[in-house]
Scaffold this active site. Structure first.
Site, PDB file in Angstrom:
ATOM      1  N   GLY A 171       0.967  -1.278   0.046  1.00 59.78           N
ATOM      2  CA  GLY A 171      -0.153  -0.089  -0.071  1.00 59.78           C
ATOM      3  C   GLY A 171       0.969   1.356  -0.032  1.00 59.78           C
ATOM      4  N   TRP A 204       2.327   1.566  -3.341  1.00 56.60           N
ATOM      5  CA  TRP A 204       1.378   2.130  -4.142  1.00 56.60           C
ATOM      6  C   TRP A 204       1.409   3.842  -4.349  1.00 56.60           C
ATOM      7  CZ3 TRP A 204      -2.689   5.369  -3.770  1.00 56.60           C
ATOM      8  CH2 TRP A 204      -3.730   5.686  -4.952  1.00 56.60           C
ATOM      9  N   HIS A 205       1.361   4.297  -3.067  1.00 53.62           N
ATOM     10  CA  HIS A 205       1.506   5.596  -3.041  1.00 53.62           C
ATOM     11  C   HIS A 205       2.654   6.280  -3.939  1.00 53.62           C
ATOM     12  CE1 HIS A 205      -1.458   5.298   0.008  1.00 53.62           C
ATOM     13  NE2 HIS A 205      -1.856   6.253  -0.330  1.00 53.62           N
ATOM     14  N   GLY A 206       3.762   5.773  -3.998  1.00 52.83           N
ATOM     15  CA  GLY A 206       4.938   6.265  -4.816  1.00 52.83           C
ATOM     16  C   GLY A 206       6.114   5.390  -4.890  1.00 52.83           C
ATOM     17  N   PHE A 241       0.171   9.893  -7.842  1.00 53.46           N
ATOM     18  CA  PHE A 241       0.171   8.585  -7.558  1.00 53.46           C
ATOM     19  C   PHE A 241      -0.344   7.661  -8.848  1.00 53.46           C
ATOM     20  CE2 PHE A 241      -0.170  10.383  -3.137  1.00 53.46           C
ATOM     21  CZ  PHE A 241       1.237  10.218  -3.050  1.00 53.46           C
TER      22      PHE A 241
END
Lengths: 325, 441
Positions: free
Chosen positions: B292, B295-297, B441
């Site tokens: 997770g 996923w953001h960066g 993102f």
């Protein structure tokens, strides 16, 4: 869109009308408050009165035109006095010096307030330093559109000064609305009540963010595979246009590179533009007897510096006016 | 028409990436048809795997390739002093790729699981993937919610205009007034020279970021929902007053709900969820949150943030049910909320920091340098002035237990609230504008 209609028919139209009325009230209040938002706005709102006085004044009429450099650096009463004494003619000096302005603003301002009212001085003196005359100066669209453009030259300004759609919209909205055009001043004025540290801390943060941006640019340049490119030469389209305006209306223009604590370099391309336009350069970068103590903040002239500069200018202008006669 | 508008909207940023979204759309549309037509589960699984491979492949190349190549080169250099010239592509990250990739992935997996029927019309499916209000920053919609709304003719529903108006104004307020003004404070503190600010200033900077990221992301989601309501489409609520959470699982039920539920349904549960030993559950929690975070960066600070969120979930897990079922006094609830808010803020430090070194400096200063400066007073007052009213409004919403409560009060109150919001929007636009954080993102 059909799905929305039923609830709009309910009470939501009343909400929208109430909000719209509140916005209109806010706009009216902003227009009423505008002249007292800060000293610069007070000055800007006094332009019609100042120019009206100039129109009815004795000749020769001298317009001191520029920004804070002349605002704080020139004593108009002293200049009028010295010129009157030297030329034996009653001189009138008007100072139009909105702070933070540059050649782009001066162009539109002159068109709007002078050309449209057909009021022109005999002499205009423009005080500047290096970054005020090139075309790549910062575009302050809100103030330019709100205060220095008229409905006659607004479209030209939006078309010529930016290719960016957002900035054009900002310009159009600023021209139409005081809330929008004077937004920053309204914001600063009201936040101060709640956050007294606002101005000081905002300046500090802006400095940190500017430094960070500059560091990022340097890092990018260092890591770039291609060799650093030289900055393109400065252009002076706005300056040429301003000089042409003066010339068209028979105004003698004197461009005065202002004194600074350190002597600064004149761009030969700028000098050439001034000369080609038929204006005169009065080099005041190094006035005899002026020291660092004559500056109040390392940029603007202080009390003693103002006197020295005004006397210097009076002497040059007196000789010029004498020659013309 | 909505599809054309959506493609124009996306193409306006960079027309080249329309090919990418079109590719993802066509592949997933066809794969879903094949999955349904497959005679055996094994074949359906192959098609589903192909869809996952294509989608994650696109995400891997466009979002993570450079990060992994540079990290690997850095590792070789620091461990062995071996300088490599690995091929970094310098790829521009397509806006919203993480969102629409996850949305299309959920579709094929749901078709494979039999939770949703495949779209019959390619154009309907293309609109599901590219629907412009939520294309670039979510919410990540599930096919069983959004597709039927696209396929079926939209109905004339009572309350859509009012709800849409509320959501758009609330979203604009959250983004322009709260997030962007907080961004100025936060960015300033994160850019400040180390010797010019103290630990409390840094803490204020993190608090400012907490409201920046919330206002920014909630604002976008709310505007997307509002516009959709005007078009007769109901998008899911992505936030539910997250800073009133008292535990990590409570927080993830309130923050970026569409992502957390996606991670739960397509990662945590398939990994085994909590259907095993405690250790197994902790492993699953950690893996889910690590991914997770990633996923953001594509950056180590995001990995660290994911790790921290995983640790928080694990640490709170033994007490979760007690926290959830307990009915503490207001004081205890306030304390619990305040403590957890600070833990969330600690996580935001990892999320916002430009490097792990900066995280270290902030933590050291926060715990050792307690001298307030003028900046502290400025930052706290800015928080009160811009985020305070927003928080008070959320307290009111929380007491009404209804996200759209303002649309249900008398119109005069609503007009007063909107007038205040519009006044703030007109006068208090930020000194420097900021892009939506989640666009990256």
């Amino acid at each position: 869109m059909n799905s929305s209609i039923s609830s709009f028919r309910g009470s939501e139209w009343k909400v929208l009308v109430a909000v719209a009325l509140a916005v209109v009230a806010l706009e009216i209040a902003s227009r009423m408050m505008a002249p007292s938002l800060d000293s610069d706005r007070t000055h800007i709102h006094a332009f019609p009165e100042l120019i009206g006085e100039m129109k009815n004044a004795d000749h020769p009429r001298v317009l001191a035109y520029g920004n804070s450099l002349l605002k704080f650096g020139l004593d108009e009463d002293l200049l009028a006095e010295e010129l009157t004494e030297a030329t034996a003619a009653l001189c009138h000096v008007t100072k139009i010096t909105p702070v933070g302005t540059a050649v782009r603003d001066w162009n539109y301002l002159y068109e709007t307030y002078f050309t449209r009212t057909d009021t022109h001085p005999e002499v205009v003196v423009i005080g500047f330093v290096a970054h005020h005359l090139p075309d790549d100066g910062e575009l302050k669209m809100r103030r330019l559109a709100r205060h220095f453009c008229s409905s006659a030259n607004l479209w030209n300004c939006l078309r010529e000064e930016t290719a960016d759609f957002d900035t054009r919209v900002v310009g159009a909205l600023s021209h139409l609305s005081a809330i929008y055009g004077d937004q920053y001043e309204l914001q600063w004025g009201s936040v101060h009540w709640f956050v007294p540290e606002y101005t000081q801390e905002v300046r500090k943060i802006n400095r940190w963010l500017d430094d960070q941006d500059a560091r990022a640019v340097r890092t990018k340049a260092k890591t770039a595979k291609s060799p650093p490119q030289e900055a393109p030469p400065k252009t002076y389209r706005q300056l040429a246009h301003l000089i042409a305006q003066f010339k068209e209306h028979g105004v003698r223009a004197y461009f005065v590179p202002m004194p600074q604590p350190e002597i600064w370099k004149l761009d030969p391309a700028m000098v050439e533009t001034v000369n080609q336009g038929g204006a005169t350069m009065v080099d005041a970068r190094a006035i005899a007897g002026m020291t660092k103590e004559d500056f109040s903040d390392g940029y603007h002239l202080g009390k003693s510096g103002t006197k020295k500069f005004t006397r210097f200018l009076a002497k040059v202008l007196a000789a010029e006016l004498g020659d013309q006669e | 028409m909505l599809l054309v508008a959506s493609y124009l909207f996306y193409g306006a940023w960079d027309a080249r990436f329309l090919l990418l979204i079109a590719l993802s759309t066509v592949v997933d549309f066809l794969v879903a048809q094949r999955i349904t037509a497959a005679s055996e589960k094994k074949i359906a699984k192959r098609w589903c795997t192909l869809s996952i491979a294509v989608n994650l492949g696109l995400l891997g190349v466009f979002k993570y390739y450079d990060f992994f190549v540079e990290s690997f080169a850095g590792l070789l250099s620091s461990l062995f002093g071996y300088e490599t010239n690995l091929l970094s592509l310098g790829i521009v990250l397509p806006v919203g790729i993480s969102f629409y990739t996850f949305q299309t992935l959920s579709y094929t997996i749901d078709v494979y699981r039999g939770h949703t029927k495949p779209a019959r019309d390619l154009l309907d499916f293309a609109l599901y993937v590219s629907y412009f209000p939520q294309l670039v920053a979510g919410p990540i919609e599930r096919s069983h919610r959004l597709l039927p709304q696209i396929v079926e003719p939209r109905k004339n529903r009572e309350g859509d205009f009012a709800a849409g108006l509320y959501l758009v104004i609330a979203g604009l307020f959250a983004k322009v007034v709260v997030a962007d003004n907080m961004a100025f404070v936060c960015n300033g503190i994160f850019a400040a020279p180390a010797d010019q600010i103290g630990g409390i200033d840094r803490l204020v900077g993190i608090y400012a970021f907490a409201f920046q990221i919330y206002g920014d992301f909630y604002g976008y989601s709310s505007i997307a929902r509002g516009i959709s309501r005007w078009m007769g489409i109901d998008l899911m609520a992505n936030f539910h007053m997250p800073y009133f959470a008292r535990s990590p699982s409570d927080f993830w039920n309130r923050w970026h709900i569409s992502l957390s539920s996606w991670l739960r349904d397509y990662l945590y549960i398939p990994l085994g969820g909590n259907r095993g030993s405690k250790l197994f559950t902790y492993r699953n929690l950690m893996l889910t949150m690590l991914l997770g975070g990633l996923w953001h960066g594509a950056g180590w600070t995001f990995v660290l943030w994911g790790l921290y969120q995983g640790l928080l979930l694990c640490a709170y897990r033994p007490f979760e049910s007690r926290i959830r079922l307990s009915k503490p006094s207001i004081i205890r609830r306030l304390i619990g909320t305040f403590v957890f808010f600070n833990l969330v803020c600690l996580g935001w430090l990892f999320f916002r920091a430009e490097s792990i070194a900066q995280v270290g400096i902030f933590l050291r200063e926060i715990f050792t340098n307690f001298h307030p400066t003028v900046l502290t007073a400025y930052g706290l007052k800015m928080l009160l002035f811009f985020a305070g009213p927003f928080l008070l409004f959320e307290i009111w919403l929380s007491r009404r237990n209804e996200l759209l409560a303002l649309t249900k009060v008398r119109w005069g109150w609503r007009a007063a609230a909107y007038t205040y919001a519009v006044y703030m929007l007109l006068i208090y636009q930020p000194l420097r504008s900021s892009e939506f954080i989640y666009f990256q993102f």
